[in-house]
Design a protein around this motif. Structure first.
Motif, PDB file in Angstrom:
ATOM      1  N   SER A 244      -2.629  -6.143  -5.778  1.00 33.21           N
ATOM      2  CA  SER A 244      -3.224  -4.873  -6.139  1.00 33.21           C
ATOM      3  C   SER A 244      -3.105  -4.019  -4.517  1.00 33.21           C
ATOM      4  O   SER A 244      -3.495  -2.973  -4.526  1.00 33.21           O
ATOM      5  CB  SER A 244      -4.555  -4.956  -6.514  1.00 33.21           C
ATOM      6  N   ASP A 245      -3.396  -4.862  -3.438  1.00 36.68           N
ATOM      7  CA  ASP A 245      -3.379  -4.489  -1.965  1.00 36.68           C
ATOM      8  C   ASP A 245      -1.989  -4.937  -1.617  1.00 36.68           C
ATOM      9  O   ASP A 245      -1.957  -6.324  -1.098  1.00 36.68           O
ATOM     10  CB  ASP A 245      -4.783  -5.025  -1.575  1.00 36.68           C
ATOM     11  N   ARG A 246      -1.194  -4.121  -1.121  1.00 34.43           N
ATOM     12  CA  ARG A 246       0.072  -4.482  -0.685  1.00 34.43           C
ATOM     13  C   ARG A 246       0.267  -4.191   0.777  1.00 34.43           C
ATOM     14  O   ARG A 246      -0.266  -3.480   1.415  1.00 34.43           O
ATOM     15  CB  ARG A 246       1.186  -3.980  -1.389  1.00 34.43           C
ATOM     16  N   PRO A 247       1.133  -5.062   1.632  1.00 38.95           N
ATOM     17  CA  PRO A 247       1.601  -4.701   2.875  1.00 38.95           C
ATOM     18  C   PRO A 247       2.636  -3.717   2.727  1.00 38.95           C
ATOM     19  O   PRO A 247       3.266  -3.187   1.788  1.00 38.95           O
ATOM     20  CB  PRO A 247       2.258  -5.857   3.317  1.00 38.95           C
ATOM     21  N   THR A 248       2.734  -2.767   4.053  1.00 34.07           N
ATOM     22  CA  THR A 248       3.916  -1.782   4.025  1.00 34.07           C
ATOM     23  C   THR A 248       4.911  -2.396   4.592  1.00 34.07           C
ATOM     24  O   THR A 248       5.946  -1.371   4.886  1.00 34.07           O
ATOM     25  CB  THR A 248       2.883  -0.505   4.734  1.00 34.07           C
ATOM     26  N   ALA A 249       5.021  -3.270   5.194  1.00 36.21           N
ATOM     27  CA  ALA A 249       6.179  -3.961   5.977  1.00 36.21           C
ATOM     28  C   ALA A 249       6.118  -5.464   5.673  1.00 36.21           C
ATOM     29  O   ALA A 249       5.131  -6.035   5.589  1.00 36.21           O
ATOM     30  CB  ALA A 249       6.248  -3.504   7.400  1.00 36.21           C
ATOM     31  N   LEU A 250       7.334  -6.058   5.901  1.00 41.72           N
ATOM     32  CA  LEU A 250       7.314  -7.549   5.765  1.00 41.72           C
ATOM     33  C   LEU A 250       8.613  -7.767   6.738  1.00 41.72           C
ATOM     34  O   LEU A 250       9.641  -7.230   6.903  1.00 41.72           O
ATOM     35  CB  LEU A 250       7.942  -7.895   4.483  1.00 41.72           C
ATOM     36  N   PHE A 251       8.055  -9.061   7.508  1.00 42.82           N
ATOM     37  CA  PHE A 251       9.358  -9.731   8.291  1.00 42.82           C
ATOM     38  C   PHE A 251       9.957 -10.939   7.610  1.00 42.82           C
ATOM     39  O   PHE A 251       9.014 -11.549   7.026  1.00 42.82           O
ATOM     40  CB  PHE A 251       8.741 -10.066   9.644  1.00 42.82           C
ATOM     41  N   CYS A 252      11.085 -10.840   7.173  1.00 44.80           N
ATOM     42  CA  CYS A 252      11.728 -11.940   6.353  1.00 44.80           C
ATOM     43  C   CYS A 252      12.234 -13.118   7.331  1.00 44.80           C
ATOM     44  O   CYS A 252      13.093 -12.754   7.965  1.00 44.80           O
ATOM     45  CB  CYS A 252      12.622 -11.170   5.268  1.00 44.80           C
TER      46      CYS A 252
END
Length: 352
Positions: A244-252
């Protein structure tokens, strides 16, 4: 002049000192005489005869039944990351007069293949790209100049006295995460790589370094488990969609998991980089032509394969520096493409 029975076995270093050249030059003169000058070849030949090195080396080869072959172990033959590396491995080994055997991870006991290769003397040394293998269960191949003929090029193994040729995974991961921070993102998650044995994952450590230096929180619910596979990326996408509360960016941790994440989330209306910015690692062949083109850390795959192979052969031939734990680190490079974008000020303000 041959050494007396009581004298020590002559080494390539003895020949090099006698000839006034480097050990690498001696090795080249013996294995590829056409690559050295006539004068150098004459000096090496004289030194070999004077020290008795050739006689002893021939006897050692007969005793050890050298195969002039290296074994390469990789975790997944179908992973496009390894194709360029294998091309470089084969090219360098061929130039040095060695054959290459490839062992892919199979069955419940992938180390059994490796044990069989060494027990049958079909390989002189091991080039390992698979950190999941239990190294302690392998028979110890013959030692040369105090070095185990084993070179590792694995993201997860960073210590333990092994001979390592690797990318600057921790620094590269920190640079990738810093790129997201520089784009205005403060809510950043991570799709992890494999967590193997007792070794911490360097890319996870690099992600944590960047977040701590920026004073940003590292949220456990935004750390998605992975194993460098596309399936792990799909699973991370499902976990992301359930938040319900998501990050705006991901390092994969790698490009394959990033592609898996993109495919799953796009099917549910999440667009990159509009809704989430993504940066990967490796710069696999499809990265530039995927949509959106992947921002990623480029590993020097040609150099990894070449340097790892050359290091292993140098160890086998006794021309590497003495002592275990060689460590060669190659730099990665940030390649900025379309999967990352600045976070809109409106989203920064409301923390979306």
């Amino acid at each position: 002049m041959s050494p007396s029975p009581a004298s020590k076995t002559p080494t390539i270093q003895d020949v090099a000192r006698r000839a006034g050249v480097s050990a690498a030059t001696v090795s080249r003169a013996l294995s590829a005489p056409e690559k050295v000058s006539d004068s150098t070849r004459a000096k090496v030949t004289e030194a070999v005869e004077a020290t008795g090195y050739a006689i002893n080396q021939a006897a050692r080869s007969l005793r050890m039944r050298e195969a002039r072959t290296i074994l390469v172990a990789i975790p997944n033959m179908g992973n496009p990351f390894y194709s360029t590396i294998m091309d470089s491995v084969v090219r360098e080994a061929t130039l040095r007069g060695y054959g290459v055997l490839v062992a892919n991870r199979v069955g419940n006991d992938p180390t059994q293949w490796l044990r069989d290769y060494f027990s049958s003397n079909r390989a002189d040394g091991l080039l390992l790209f698979d950190a999941s293998l239990e190294l302690g269960h392998l028979p110890e191949p013959p030692r040369q100049k105090g070095l185990l003929p084993l070179v590792l090029s694995c993201d997860e193994i960073i210590d333990g006295g092994f001979n390592l040729v690797m990318t600057d995974n921790r620094a590269g991961a920190e640079r990738a995460t810093r790129h997201l921070i520089d784009q205005g993102h403060t809510r950043i998650g991570h799709i992890c790589g494999r967590l193997v044995h007792q070794f911490p994952n360097e890319r996870l450590l690099g992600f944590q370094d960047a977040m701590r230096k920026a004073g940003l929180p590292i949220r456990q619910d935004w750390l998605f488990p992975g194993d460098h596979s596309m399936v792990a990326g799909v699973d991370a996408g499902d976990r992301f969609l359930a938040l319900s509360d998501r990050p705006t960016a991901l390092f994969c941790a790698n490009d394959e998991s990033m592609i898996g994440f993109l495919s799953r989330t796009r099917a549910h209306g999440i667009e990159c980089p509009r809704d989430i910015s993504l940066v990967g690692f490796d710069d696999i062949n499809i990265a530039e032509n995927y949509w959106p083109p992947l921002t990623t850390m480029r590993q020097p795959r040609n150099e990894l394969g070449r340097v790892a192979t050359a290091t292993l052969i140098d160890i086998l031939e006794g021309t590497a520096p003495s002592g275990e734990g060689l460590r060669i680190v190659l730099p990665s490079e940030l390649i900025v493409r379309g999967s990352t974008a600045p976070l809109p000020a409106t989203r920064q303000a409301v923390g979306l």
